[in-house]
Structure formats: structure tokens, C-alpha cells
Design a protein around this motif. Structure first.
Motif, short mmCIF file in Angstrom:
data_model
loop_
_atom_site.label_atom_id
_atom_site.label_comp_id
_atom_site.label_asym_id
_atom_site.label_seq_id
_atom_site.Cartn_x
_atom_site.Cartn_y
_atom_site.Cartn_z
N LEU A 19 -3.07 10.34 4.42
CA LEU A 19 -1.97 9.58 3.82
C LEU A 19 -2.48 8.25 3.27
CD1 LEU A 19 0.80 10.26 6.51
CD2 LEU A 19 0.83 11.08 4.16
N GLU A 20 -3.34 7.59 4.03
CA GLU A 20 -3.90 6.31 3.60
C GLU A 20 -4.76 6.48 2.35
OE1 GLU A 20 -3.91 2.44 3.66
OE2 GLU A 20 -3.07 3.44 5.42
N THR A 21 -5.64 7.50 2.40
CA THR A 21 -6.57 7.74 1.30
C THR A 21 -5.85 8.02 -0.01
OG1 THR A 21 -8.21 8.61 2.85
CG2 THR A 21 -8.51 9.19 0.54
N TYR A 22 -4.74 8.73 0.07
CA TYR A 22 -4.06 9.17 -1.14
C TYR A 22 -2.76 8.41 -1.41
CZ TYR A 22 -7.75 12.53 -0.91
OH TYR A 22 -9.01 13.10 -0.85
N GLY A 23 -2.74 7.15 -0.97
CA GLY A 23 -1.71 6.22 -1.41
C GLY A 23 -0.36 6.31 -0.74
N LEU A 24 -0.31 6.98 0.43
CA LEU A 24 0.97 7.10 1.12
C LEU A 24 0.96 6.43 2.49
CD1 LEU A 24 1.93 10.81 0.26
CD2 LEU A 24 2.92 8.73 -0.70
N GLY A 25 -0.12 5.73 2.80
CA GLY A 25 -0.24 5.11 4.12
C GLY A 25 0.91 4.17 4.45
N GLU A 26 1.29 3.34 3.50
CA GLU A 26 2.36 2.37 3.76
C GLU A 26 3.74 3.02 3.75
OE1 GLU A 26 3.24 -0.40 0.26
OE2 GLU A 26 1.24 0.38 -0.26
N PHE A 27 3.79 4.29 3.36
CA PHE A 27 5.08 5.01 3.32
C PHE A 27 5.21 6.04 4.44
CE2 PHE A 27 4.01 3.72 -1.02
CZ PHE A 27 5.15 3.02 -1.38
N LYS A 28 4.27 6.04 5.39
CA LYS A 28 4.26 7.12 6.39
C LYS A 28 5.50 7.12 7.28
CE LYS A 28 1.51 4.72 9.95
NZ LYS A 28 0.24 4.75 10.70
N ASN A 29 6.15 5.95 7.44
CA ASN A 29 7.37 5.89 8.25
C ASN A 29 8.64 5.88 7.39
OD1 ASN A 29 6.01 5.84 10.78
ND2 ASN A 29 5.48 3.70 10.40
N HIS A 30 8.47 6.11 6.08
CA HIS A 30 9.62 6.25 5.19
C HIS A 30 10.12 7.70 5.25
CE1 HIS A 30 8.26 2.43 3.74
NE2 HIS A 30 9.11 2.38 2.74
N TYR A 31 11.31 7.91 4.69
CA TYR A 31 11.88 9.25 4.62
C TYR A 31 11.74 9.78 3.19
CZ TYR A 31 13.66 8.47 9.29
OH TYR A 31 13.72 8.22 10.64
N PRO A 32 11.72 11.10 3.02
CA PRO A 32 11.52 11.68 1.68
C PRO A 32 12.41 11.10 0.59
CG PRO A 32 11.38 13.40 3.33
CD PRO A 32 11.80 12.15 4.06
N ARG A 33 13.68 10.82 0.92
CA ARG A 33 14.61 10.30 -0.08
C ARG A 33 14.18 8.93 -0.62
NH1 ARG A 33 17.01 9.87 4.84
NH2 ARG A 33 17.52 7.75 5.58
N GLN A 34 13.29 8.26 0.11
CA GLN A 34 12.83 6.93 -0.30
C GLN A 34 11.59 7.00 -1.21
OE1 GLN A 34 12.70 5.72 3.99
NE2 GLN A 34 13.76 3.88 3.26
N LEU A 35 11.10 8.21 -1.48
CA LEU A 35 9.90 8.40 -2.29
C LEU A 35 10.24 9.00 -3.65
CD1 LEU A 35 8.58 7.93 0.50
CD2 LEU A 35 6.95 9.74 -0.05
N SER A 36 9.40 8.72 -4.63
CA SER A 36 9.54 9.36 -5.94
C SER A 36 9.16 10.83 -5.84
CB SER A 36 8.63 8.66 -6.95
OG SER A 36 7.26 8.93 -6.64
N GLY A 37 9.52 11.59 -6.87
CA GLY A 37 9.19 13.02 -6.87
C GLY A 37 7.70 13.27 -6.78
N GLY A 38 6.91 12.47 -7.49
CA GLY A 38 5.46 12.63 -7.45
C GLY A 38 4.88 12.34 -6.08
#
Length: 204
Positions: A122-141
Motif C-alpha cells: 500500500l505504501e509503495t503504490y501510493g495508498l499508505g496514507e489511505f489504508k484506514n480510509h473506506y472505499p467510498r473515500q477513494l477515487s475509482g482509480g
């Protein structure tokens, strides 16, 4: 050094039987894929692309022919093969980290080591800071990237991708196709992807 052949599709045909008769989905398909290759099959909807992936994944038995993974005939699902579907299928009530761990949970393999491995992905591919977010809080990509990491968490040797960007808008699709192609190369994965979009295939 000679490349190792990891997948052999040998004269695979598939006929669906219905009350109205027979439908030929695949006819005499043969293909060899070597370690580290990313092979993209392009074709219109309804031409049997997803059927072929389901056969390779061991979810469907072909009417004739066979598929070999690392020299062994596919008789059912295989832990060496990961499958990424058209939609991300993230659970909205689970965080991104929890979603990425779900395959490991099913296999009873969640421990400090596997959690650290997934967090690193997750960290390597740019999602580390979003690991405790929920899917609805993320863009489609970002959701598609999370879905890929969920598949990579199981450390499969081969990935099957079934039009994994079709739910995204066109510009996002091309960008994410390029990103995921980069991830697959960096993780040294062999992949078979199907799409109806030639531009998407080129980007991957």
C-alpha cells in the motif's frame, strides 16, 4: 538464459449448452505465456475473453483442450493464480487495509509478517496514507489499485485481469492501465489480461 514457460493453453474450446441449442464461446485456442510476460487479448464484448480467463483460473472446465500452469494441468483453482475482476468488489464497511487483507483472512494467513507485506505494498503504490480510509473515500482509480494490492497480497505467480478498468472514465482508465502495468513489472508478475480497448492494452 531461456525463459520459463508458466502457462500453456492447448487447443481450448468451450461450448455452452442451453435450451435453445449450443453456443460456441471459444474454438481451438492455443497460447504460451512465459515468465514475466504481460499478455493482453483484445476483442469485442461477447467473444469469449472472460470465458478463457475462467478456464485458466480453474473456474470452468473446457469442452475440449487443456490449460497447464507450470507444467501441471488445471483441474480447479490454483493458489499460484490471482484473478482481478471488472469491478473492484471492495467491501464498503472495511478499510482499505482490511480489504487488502481479506484473501489472507480466508486462507487463515494473517500474521505480523503478511500484514507488514500488505502495508508495504500500500505504501509503495501510493495508498499508505489511505489504508484506514473506506472505499467510498477513494477515487475509482485508487480503488482499482487497492483491488490489485488485495490480489498481490496472496503473492500469486500469475495474474488474470478481466477488463479491470472498464468501470472507470476513459482518461482515468488509460492512466490506471499504465500504473498497473508498471506495478506488475515491478513485482515481476506474469499476467494475462483481456480488454475490448486497444488503447488500454497498449498502455498496459
Amino acid at each position: 538464459m531461456e525463459q520459463r514457460k508458466v502457462m500453456e493453453i492447448k487447443n481450448v474450446s468451450m461450448i455452452y449448452h442451453t435450451l435453445d441449442g449450443e453456443t460456441e464461446a471459444l474454438k481451438d485456442i492455443s497460447l504460451d505465456i512465459y515468465e514475466g510476460e504481460i499478455v493482453v487479448l483484445v476483442g469485442p464484448s461477447g467473444c469469449g475473453k472472460s470465458t478463457l480467463l475462467s478456464i485458466v483460473a480453474g473456474l470452468l472446465k473446457p469442452s475440449s483442450g487443456k490449460v497447464l500452469i507450470n507444467g501441471k494441468e488445471v483441474k480447479g483453482t490454483n493458489k499460484d493464480v490471482g484473478y482481478m475482476f471488472q469491478r473492484d468488489h471492495l467491501f464498503e464497511w472495511r478499510t482499505i487495509l482490511q480489504n487488502a487483507l481479506i484473501g489472507l483472512e480466508i486462507q487463515n494467513k494473517v500474521n505480523d509478517e503478511t500484514i507488514a507485506f500488505v502495508e508495504n505494498l500500500l505504501e509503495t503504490y501510493g495508498l499508505g496514507e489511505f489504508k484506514n480510509h473506506y472505499p467510498r473515500q477513494l477515487s475509482g482509480g485508487m480503488r482499482q489499485r487497492a483491488a490489485l494490492i488485495r490480489t498481490l497480497a496472496l503473492q500469486p505467480e500469475i495474474l488474470l485481469l478481466d477488463e479491470p478498468f472498464s468501470a472507470l472514465d476513459y482518461q482515468t482508465r488509460l492512466r490506471i492501465a499504465d500504473e498497473i502495468g508498471t506495478i506488475l513489472k515491478k513485482e515481476k508478475k506474469t499476467a494475462l489480461m483481456v480488454t475490448h480497448d486497444i488503447a488500454e492494452a497498449i498502455c498496459t
